[in-house]
Scaffold this motif. Structure first.
Motif, PDB file in Angstrom:
ATOM      1  N   SER A   1       0.836  -1.204   0.000  1.00  0.00           N
ATOM      2  CA  SER A   1       0.000   0.000   0.000  1.00  0.00           C
ATOM      3  C   SER A   1       0.869   1.252   0.000  1.00  0.00           C
ATOM      4  CB  SER A   1      -0.931   0.001   1.213  1.00  0.00           C
ATOM      5  OG  SER A   1      -1.850  -1.071   1.151  1.00  0.00           O
ATOM      6  N   PHE A   2       1.931   1.223   0.786  1.00  0.00           N
ATOM      7  CA  PHE A   2       2.852   2.362   0.839  1.00  0.00           C
ATOM      8  C   PHE A   2       3.500   2.593  -0.527  1.00  0.00           C
ATOM      9  CE2 PHE A   2       7.050   4.169   1.176  1.00  0.00           C
ATOM     10  CZ  PHE A   2       6.924   5.196   2.094  1.00  0.00           C
ATOM     11  N   ALA A   3       3.957   1.515  -1.165  1.00  0.00           N
ATOM     12  CA  ALA A   3       4.626   1.641  -2.462  1.00  0.00           C
ATOM     13  C   ALA A   3       3.708   2.294  -3.482  1.00  0.00           C
ATOM     14  CB  ALA A   3       5.080   0.266  -2.955  1.00  0.00           C
ATOM     15  N   ALA A   4       2.451   1.848  -3.520  1.00  0.00           N
ATOM     16  CA  ALA A   4       1.494   2.423  -4.471  1.00  0.00           C
ATOM     17  C   ALA A   4       1.237   3.893  -4.171  1.00  0.00           C
ATOM     18  CB  ALA A   4       0.194   1.628  -4.426  1.00  0.00           C
ATOM     19  N   ALA A   5       1.116   4.227  -2.872  1.00  0.00           N
ATOM     20  CA  ALA A   5       0.853   5.610  -2.476  1.00  0.00           C
ATOM     21  C   ALA A   5       2.058   6.503  -2.765  1.00  0.00           C
ATOM     22  CB  ALA A   5       0.500   5.670  -0.996  1.00  0.00           C
ATOM     23  N   LEU A   6       3.255   5.966  -2.610  1.00  0.00           N
ATOM     24  CA  LEU A   6       4.464   6.745  -2.891  1.00  0.00           C
ATOM     25  C   LEU A   6       4.601   7.014  -4.390  1.00  0.00           C
ATOM     26  CD1 LEU A   6       7.231   7.800  -1.585  1.00  0.00           C
ATOM     27  CD2 LEU A   6       8.199   5.721  -2.574  1.00  0.00           C
ATOM     28  N   LEU A   7       4.387   5.989  -5.192  1.00  0.00           N
ATOM     29  CA  LEU A   7       4.605   6.116  -6.629  1.00  0.00           C
ATOM     30  C   LEU A   7       3.498   6.886  -7.337  1.00  0.00           C
ATOM     31  CD1 LEU A   7       5.939   2.500  -7.282  1.00  0.00           C
ATOM     32  CD2 LEU A   7       7.278   4.613  -7.381  1.00  0.00           C
ATOM     33  N   VAL A   8       2.256   6.738  -6.856  1.00  0.00           N
ATOM     34  CA  VAL A   8       1.117   7.447  -7.457  1.00  0.00           C
ATOM     35  C   VAL A   8       0.318   8.108  -6.333  1.00  0.00           C
ATOM     36  CG1 VAL A   8      -0.833   7.300  -9.041  1.00  0.00           C
ATOM     37  CG2 VAL A   8       1.002   5.613  -9.194  1.00  0.00           C
ATOM     38  N   PRO A   9       0.625   9.351  -5.983  1.00  0.00           N
ATOM     39  CA  PRO A   9      -0.047  10.020  -4.868  1.00  0.00           C
ATOM     40  C   PRO A   9      -1.567  10.046  -5.047  1.00  0.00           C
ATOM     41  CG  PRO A   9       1.847  11.283  -5.599  1.00  0.00           C
ATOM     42  CD  PRO A   9       1.645  10.200  -6.601  1.00  0.00           C
ATOM     43  N   LYS A  10      -2.262  10.007  -3.931  1.00  0.00           N
ATOM     44  CA  LYS A  10      -3.717   9.894  -3.967  1.00  0.00           C
ATOM     45  C   LYS A  10      -4.361  11.058  -4.714  1.00  0.00           C
ATOM     46  CE  LYS A  10      -7.694   8.922  -0.994  1.00  0.00           C
ATOM     47  NZ  LYS A  10      -8.139   8.681   0.409  1.00  0.00           N
ATOM     48  N   SER A  11      -3.819  12.260  -4.556  1.00  0.00           N
ATOM     49  CA  SER A  11      -4.420  13.422  -5.207  1.00  0.00           C
ATOM     50  C   SER A  11      -4.467  13.257  -6.716  1.00  0.00           C
ATOM     51  CB  SER A  11      -3.641  14.696  -4.839  1.00  0.00           C
ATOM     52  OG  SER A  11      -2.294  14.598  -5.276  1.00  0.00           O
ATOM     53  N   ARG A  12      -3.461  12.596  -7.281  1.00  0.00           N
ATOM     54  CA  ARG A  12      -3.434  12.354  -8.723  1.00  0.00           C
ATOM     55  C   ARG A  12      -4.165  11.070  -9.086  1.00  0.00           C
ATOM     56  NH1 ARG A  12       0.377  14.917 -11.818  1.00  0.00           N
ATOM     57  NH2 ARG A  12      -0.746  13.873 -13.509  1.00  0.00           N
ATOM     58  N   ALA A  13      -4.025  10.054  -8.268  1.00  0.00           N
ATOM     59  CA  ALA A  13      -4.686   8.775  -8.556  1.00  0.00           C
ATOM     60  C   ALA A  13      -6.199   8.947  -8.598  1.00  0.00           C
ATOM     61  CB  ALA A  13      -4.303   7.737  -7.509  1.00  0.00           C
ATOM     62  N   THR A  14      -6.733   9.772  -7.717  1.00  0.00           N
ATOM     63  CA  THR A  14      -8.175   9.999  -7.670  1.00  0.00           C
ATOM     64  C   THR A  14      -8.692  10.592  -8.971  1.00  0.00           C
ATOM     65  OG1 THR A  14      -8.033  10.355  -5.279  1.00  0.00           O
ATOM     66  CG2 THR A  14     -10.021  11.141  -6.376  1.00  0.00           C
ATOM     67  N   VAL A  15      -7.886  11.443  -9.587  1.00  0.00           N
ATOM     68  CA  VAL A  15      -8.280  12.093 -10.834  1.00  0.00           C
ATOM     69  C   VAL A  15      -7.996  11.207 -12.044  1.00  0.00           C
ATOM     70  CG1 VAL A  15      -7.833  14.064 -12.340  1.00  0.00           C
ATOM     71  CG2 VAL A  15      -7.936  14.386  -9.858  1.00  0.00           C
ATOM     72  N   ASP A  16      -6.834  10.550 -12.042  1.00  0.00           N
ATOM     73  CA  ASP A  16      -6.374   9.831 -13.234  1.00  0.00           C
ATOM     74  C   ASP A  16      -6.988   8.446 -13.396  1.00  0.00           C
ATOM     75  OD1 ASP A  16      -4.818  12.021 -13.686  1.00  0.00           O
ATOM     76  OD2 ASP A  16      -2.899  11.066 -13.228  1.00  0.00           O
ATOM     77  N   ILE A  17      -7.266   7.774 -12.280  1.00  0.00           N
ATOM     78  CA  ILE A  17      -7.746   6.389 -12.352  1.00  0.00           C
ATOM     79  C   ILE A  17      -9.246   6.370 -12.070  1.00  0.00           C
ATOM     80  CG2 ILE A  17      -7.446   4.037 -11.515  1.00  0.00           C
ATOM     81  CD1 ILE A  17      -4.683   4.844 -10.507  1.00  0.00           C
ATOM     82  N   THR A  18     -10.027   6.191 -13.112  1.00  0.00           N
ATOM     83  CA  THR A  18     -11.486   6.177 -12.967  1.00  0.00           C
ATOM     84  C   THR A  18     -12.039   4.838 -13.430  1.00  0.00           C
ATOM     85  OG1 THR A  18     -11.983   6.959 -15.205  1.00  0.00           O
ATOM     86  CG2 THR A  18     -11.451   8.636 -13.549  1.00  0.00           C
TER      87      THR A  18
END
Length: 390
Positions: free
Chosen positions: A237-254
């Motif tokens: 979970s940490f690795a994913a959060a580090l590599l793709v921050p939540k602020s961007r993941a929320t927008v980019d991954i739909t």
């Protein structure tokens, strides 16, 4: 404090080189029983016997009198598959322990700064806590809070975290089979101490980047929480959060994103399509049904085994730089004697960079421009995007 036992060091050398007692006996001419008795301290190790072992294996005599690693093996964070061979695992542990000892010597002699990592202490960590610690780690590594990480290896090294590739070879010099079941190891003694992340280089650069981020997660999350309930899941979970921050993941991954869209995100973030899907699910943007559907599509296209976007490999420089400064441009043999280590270990954890001038960049961060290079591959019939991370 008592010094190291030559018998203990003999056993470590055997494990380090992946040799059985019989194989070592054949190489050095000492009997198998002599080797066994020395290792179990049933008899004293003679200078003549140790020298025979040293000369036959290419090991400096100083190895048998070097202090052992300062880390207990049960404190190692170790990412491997359940199918990993026990014999290979023991060799990996010996290799890492010796690598950590060498890293301590090199970085402390150079007065290289200790990593300023955040760390978790609470027994119960929620996902929001892990997200926050990942954000703090980006800040500690001087990485932009919401941008792709061009070169995670370089960011870690500049912040005092040594990164070392581990390549185990057989007596013929070929890479040992079985290491594909291992991914990485890490240890950090805590504030002011040395940190070393080791990994087994794979075919895909995105896998290596995720392994480094995963091991970095262990340092942050588990150095002061050694008995976490599920450390591997937390580190993922940490690795994913580090590599793709939540602020961007929320927008980019739909939930409307197609696999082609995921491939383009992979080119942007240097993270596998499968990891991006799991990231979208973890933040709640993709439900379970959509996640299953996407993985079915991946299987149908053959992308579970070979994804369409190439992420270039990153190459560590810090330990090589320390070796070159202390021992010159051909450091392995001269450093091996003084550092009391087999040259094979040095060649693995501090490989000679393709460009000698590149090694100096790790100590001159202001002159290093990390970039992501994007290009369409002329070699791929589907015209898929390639991305080289350097």
């Amino acid at each position: 404090m008592l010094g190291p036992s030559p018998g203990e060091r003999l056993r470590t050398l055997r494990e380090l080189l992946g040799l059985t007692g019989a194989a070592l006996s054949d190489m050095c001419g000492m009997s198998k029983s002599w080797i066994s008795q020395v290792e179990t301290k049933a008899r004293e190790a003679s200078e003549e016997g140790l020298r025979a072992v040293a000369e036959s294996t290419g090991t400096p005599m100083s190895f048998f009198y070097a202090r052992p690693s300062s880390i207990p093996l049960d404190s190692l964070h170790f990412r491997k598959l359940a199918s990993a061979s026990r014999t290979v695992t023991k060799r990996v542990q010996a290799f890492y322990s010796e690598s950590y000892r060498i890293t301590e010597d090199l970085l402390r002699d150079a007065k290289y700064p200790a990593p300023p990592l955040p760390y978790a202490t609470s027994d119960d960590l929620a996902m929001d806590d892990i997200e926050e610690l990942a954000a703090q780690t980006r800040e500690a590594l001087r990485i932009a809070p919401d941008k792709p990480i061009p070169n995670l290896t370089r960011a870690m090294e500049r912040s005092g975290i040594a990164v070392a590739p581990i390549v185990l070879t057989d007596p013929a010099g070929e890479e040992q089979s079985g290491t594909q079941h291992h991914f990485g190891l890490s240890h950090w003694g805590g504030i002011g101490d040395v940190a070393l992340v080791a990994y087994f280089p794979g075919a895909q650069g995105d896998r290596d980047r995720f392994t480094l981020a995963h091991e970095l997660g262990h340092l942050v999350l588990h150095t002061f929480r050694p008995h976490a309930k599920d450390p591997e899941a937390e580190a993922n979970s940490f690795a994913a959060a580090l590599l793709v921050p939540k602020s961007r993941a929320t927008v980019d991954i739909t939930d409307r994103l197609s696999l082609t869209g995921y491939a383009r995100l992979k080119a942007t973030w240097g993270v596998s399509i499968q990891a991006l899907i799991m990231r979208g699910h973890a933040i709640g943007n993709i439900n379970e049904s959509r996640k299953r559907s996407l993985f079915v599509q991946l299987t149908q296209r053959g992308w579970r085994k070979e994804e369409p976007v190439t992420v270039g490999h990153e190459y560590p420089l810090l330990l090589w730089t320390m070796l070159e400064r202390g021992y010159g441009s051909k450091p392995y043999l001269s450093a091996a004697e003084e550092l009391a280590i087999h040259p094979t270990v040095l060649r693995s954890i501090a490989p000679t960079p393709a460009s000698k001038s590149a090694a100096r960049q790790v100590m001159q961060p202001e002159k290093q421009a990390d970039v992501l290079e994007f290009r369409r591959s002329s070699k791929r019939p589907d015209g898929a995007l390639d991305v080289a991370v350097r």
